[in-house]
Design an enzyme around this catalytic site. Structure first.
Site, mmCIF file in Angstrom:
data_model
loop_
_atom_site.group_PDB
_atom_site.id
_atom_site.type_symbol
_atom_site.label_atom_id
_atom_site.label_comp_id
_atom_site.label_asym_id
_atom_site.label_seq_id
_atom_site.Cartn_x
_atom_site.Cartn_y
_atom_site.Cartn_z
ATOM 1 N N LYS A 12 0.874 -1.366 0.023
ATOM 2 C CA LYS A 12 -0.023 -0.017 0.018
ATOM 3 C C LYS A 12 0.813 1.134 -0.096
ATOM 4 C CE LYS A 12 0.865 1.339 4.621
ATOM 5 N NZ LYS A 12 1.648 2.369 4.764
ATOM 6 N N VAL A 98 10.538 -4.898 2.738
ATOM 7 C CA VAL A 98 10.800 -5.421 4.127
ATOM 8 C C VAL A 98 11.053 -3.762 5.124
ATOM 9 C CG1 VAL A 98 11.687 -6.503 6.008
ATOM 10 C CG2 VAL A 98 11.545 -7.569 3.947
ATOM 11 N N ASP A 139 -2.762 -1.834 9.989
ATOM 12 C CA ASP A 139 -2.960 -1.703 8.607
ATOM 13 C C ASP A 139 -3.110 -2.965 7.902
ATOM 14 O OD1 ASP A 139 -1.640 0.784 8.522
ATOM 15 O OD2 ASP A 139 0.430 0.179 7.962
#
Length: 299
Positions: A12, A98, A139
């Site tokens: 996102k 990451v 999230d």
């Protein structure tokens, strides 16, 4: 019972991240406009003797392979609610950066949840899955639903948003990660003694998304965590400047960073911005993609 299930989950970008002051529980109220983008992790779940996690792909070595991993926590929680021993092998094929502010860990949690639900045939309702997601992290619910959404509360209460077109993005990965809690602590330090306004979604931004208007979206994007991310990682300013100089319509830190996001007018412009960023020496790697993208999808 199915023997293996693979779920694809998107990264996102936050086109607006409005952050309120710290709450008594340590969280912050947010007005968080999420846009799912076409960078994906794939989470594959297979029955096993015990719960174990493996991971492959860029920066896989940085992904925790114990029960702190959100994918493991998702399997454990769904199993607990349905009386199922979460004895599965969860394999994460990483393509989302990451510790990059693009919700890769959250995506893996949502992916494992959907995969285990399909594997075990638990037939959990969407509300139950979203509830588990919200318990896992702010999230995670958006990783499940994808598309575009406004997240309020600490970001976990979602309202789907209309998107009227395709947006072209370039993402620049930084040489090191940034801890989301550290960025929020820096936000609190920088705002100490100041009145932090209530977070509210920008109507201008919501209208730009609905119209598919990249120029209007570029004028409306904002990230209240960006100053804190830049304070902890000042070199990101050079990456942002390089993308702007190459013709990006907008340049911002993605979420808590340190990935930087650049909105381009079209695919050709995105390619030019990406090339300039690669040549700039200000970032480790560069990706181009589009939004919106679908949420967690069984393949």
């Amino acid at each position: 019972m199915t023997q293996t299930v693979t779920v694809r989950v998107p990264a996102k970008v936050n086109v607006q991240l409005a952050v309120g002051g710290a709450r008594p529980d340590g969280f912050h109220d947010l007005a968080n406009v999420f846009l799912a983008v076409g960078l994906y992790d794939e989470v594959t779940v297979t029955p096993a003797d015990e719960l174990r996690i493996t991971c492959a792909g860029p920066d896989a070595a940085e992904v925790p392979l114990d029960r702190t991993n959100l994918a493991a926590r998702a399997a454990i929680e769904l199993g607990r609610r349905h009386g199922i021993d979460p004895a599965v092998h969860i394999h994460i094929a990483k393509d989302i950066p990451v510790a990059g502010g693009m919700a890769g860990g959250s995506a893996d949690g949502a992916g494992a949840l959907v995969a285990c639900d399909a594997l075990w045939g638990t037939d959990a309702s969407r509300d139950e899955l979203l509830g588990i997601c919200a318990d896992l992290g702010s999230d995670v619910p958006f990783s499940l639903v994808g598309g575009a959404a406004l997240g309020v509360g600490r970001g976990e209460q979602l309202r789907a948003l209309e998107v009227g077109g395709t947006f072209h993005w370039v993402f620049a990965m930084a040489a090191r990660g940034l801890s989301t809690p550290a960025v929020f602590r820096e936000f609190d330090r920088m705002n100490e003694g100041l009145r932090v306004p209530e977070p509210v979604a920008s109507q201008e931004l919501l209208d730009a998304l609905a119209k598919g208007d990249a120029g209007a979206l570029a004028r409306a994007v904002s990230n209240d965590l960006q100053p804190a991310a830049l304070s902890l990682f000042p070199e990101l300013a050079d990456t942002l400047a390089a993308g702007r100089a190459a013709g990006a319509l907008a340049a911002l830190v993605s979420g808590s960073g340190p990935t930087t996001a650049f909105l381009a007018a079209d695919a050709e412009s995105a390619g030019a911005v990406a090339e300039a960023l690669r040549a700039s020496g200000t970032c480790r790697s560069v990706r181009t993609t589009e939004s919106p993208a679908p949420g967690a999808t069984v393949l």
